[in-house]
Write an enzyme that holds these catalytic residues in place. Structure first.
Site, mmCIF file in Angstrom:
data_model
loop_
_atom_site.group_PDB
_atom_site.id
_atom_site.type_symbol
_atom_site.label_atom_id
_atom_site.label_comp_id
_atom_site.label_asym_id
_atom_site.label_seq_id
_atom_site.Cartn_x
_atom_site.Cartn_y
_atom_site.Cartn_z
ATOM 1 N N ASN A 190 51.992 57.152 72.556
ATOM 2 C CA ASN A 190 52.785 56.819 71.364
ATOM 3 C C ASN A 190 52.806 55.300 71.271
ATOM 4 O O ASN A 190 53.383 54.631 72.133
ATOM 5 C CB ASN A 190 54.206 57.379 71.486
ATOM 6 N N GLU A 222 52.871 57.958 66.173
ATOM 7 C CA GLU A 222 53.624 56.899 65.476
ATOM 8 C C GLU A 222 52.702 55.764 65.016
ATOM 9 O O GLU A 222 52.915 54.594 65.317
ATOM 10 C CB GLU A 222 54.772 56.368 66.340
ATOM 11 N N ASP A 232 53.771 63.128 72.231
ATOM 12 C CA ASP A 232 55.161 62.760 72.485
ATOM 13 C C ASP A 232 56.005 63.974 72.120
ATOM 14 O O ASP A 232 56.147 64.287 70.940
ATOM 15 C CB ASP A 232 55.524 61.539 71.634
ATOM 16 N N ASN A 248 59.216 64.426 72.919
ATOM 17 C CA ASN A 248 60.641 64.112 72.764
ATOM 18 C C ASN A 248 61.531 65.116 73.500
ATOM 19 O O ASN A 248 62.630 65.438 73.045
ATOM 20 C CB ASN A 248 61.018 63.989 71.283
ATOM 21 N N ASP A 304 56.414 62.258 77.339
ATOM 22 C CA ASP A 304 55.029 62.350 76.834
ATOM 23 C C ASP A 304 54.260 63.238 77.803
ATOM 24 O O ASP A 304 54.226 62.957 79.006
ATOM 25 C CB ASP A 304 54.415 60.960 76.746
ATOM 26 N N ASP A 364 57.169 51.174 73.430
ATOM 27 C CA ASP A 364 58.181 51.664 74.377
ATOM 28 C C ASP A 364 57.645 52.852 75.193
ATOM 29 O O ASP A 364 58.223 53.190 76.224
ATOM 30 C CB ASP A 364 59.517 51.991 73.686
ATOM 31 N N HIS A 365 56.542 53.457 74.747
ATOM 32 C CA HIS A 365 55.884 54.530 75.510
ATOM 33 C C HIS A 365 54.645 53.966 76.205
ATOM 34 O O HIS A 365 54.121 52.932 75.805
ATOM 35 C CB HIS A 365 55.415 55.654 74.585
#
Length: 255
Positions: free
Chosen positions: A7, A34, A145, A147, A216, A245-246
């Site tokens: 991501n 994303e 991802d 979540n 992930d 951030d991933h």
DNA sequence: ATGGCTTGACCATCAAGA
């Protein structure tokens, strides 16, 4: 064969990092989530210059997914069939005899949010579709991802997160329901370091404190799980300037 | 108890992420 997911939280911002990463980590498929850009702005030329092509489903500002691969795939599927959704969260392609699904699962925001209802409905639709897809393609990998942190060991501070979105029992059940289709969490096929995470909040020095979550994942159907020889999280890009951030997750298959 | 970054949209704050 290597399959990876990342991501990248804006392909526009992260493109140089993605290209650098691909040069250092050649893969047969890199699933991106994303993108945060519309289809016409997908930087296909930049990927072609380093020997890749791509399939993508873009969306302005939010969501957007792509599969970057050395050779074009076939049977490209965007979105979950029968699940009307303006949000671009799924793209699938067949590479050789392997079905690769790239997914950006909804976040859910909070247990009280309409987005949480949407998340659970989205997972139900994904589950139904994958059931059919596994019949057509016994060799299937779904990367992305999710979540969802599947278990407490995937959470830096389970007590603090208890009952929150990303770890709530209904979400974890939705994840388990995917495993019940015959899929395996590639990362857990192998011994792994404790406190292995794939996402860290941008705030409060979360990466430095390793205050993260493992959300992930790479899920493999049985024939691919049997052929899987390694699965790793590559933390290096999280230490970049202007990181996502991933961070990437990579599975190596002996196929 | 709250918000703490980052991105995109658009130019001033705000939604959304997780």
């Amino acid at each position: 064969m290597k399959l990876a997911t990342w991501n990248i939280n804006s392909l526009k911002v992260r493109l140089p990092q993605v290209l650098d990463w691909l040069r250092a980590n050649p893969v047969d498929a890199l699933c991106l989530q994303e993108l945060k850009l519309s289809d016409e702005f997908f930087p296909i030329d930049a990927f072609q210059e380093i020997g890749y092509t791509a399939h993508w489903a873009g969306q302005k500002t939010y969501n957007g997914v792509a599969i970057v691969t050395p050779a074009p795939g076939t049977d490209i599927q965007k979105n979950i069939p029968g699940f009307e959704d303006p949000q671009q969260r799924v793209i699938a392609a067949t590479l050789g005899d392997i079905r690769v699904v790239c997914a950006y699962c909804p976040n859910g925001q909070s247990l009280e949010s309409d987005k949480y209802i949407y998340k659970l409905q989205w997972y139900e639709a994904l589950n139904r579709w994958l059931q059919e897809e596994l019949k057509r393609y016994p060799r299937l990998a779904i990367l992305g991802d999710y979540n969802i942190a599947p278990a407490d060991e995937d959470v830096h501070d389970p007590a603090k997160w208890e009952g929150d979105v990303l770890v709530s029992p209904p979400e974890r059940q939705a994840f388990q329901a995917l495993l019940s289709l015959g899929l395996s969490d590639a990362f857990r096929l192998f011994p792994q370091p404790e406190k292995s995470f794939s996402w860290w909040d941008y705030r409060r020095f979360a990466f430095r404190r390793n205050a993260g979550l493992r959300i992930d994942h790479i899920l493999l159907s049985a024939p691919l799980a049997q052929a899987c020889v390694a699965c790793e999280i590559d933390k290096a890009p999280r230490g970049n300037e202007q990181p996502s951030d991933h961070t990437p997750v990579i599975a190596t298959l002996a196929v």
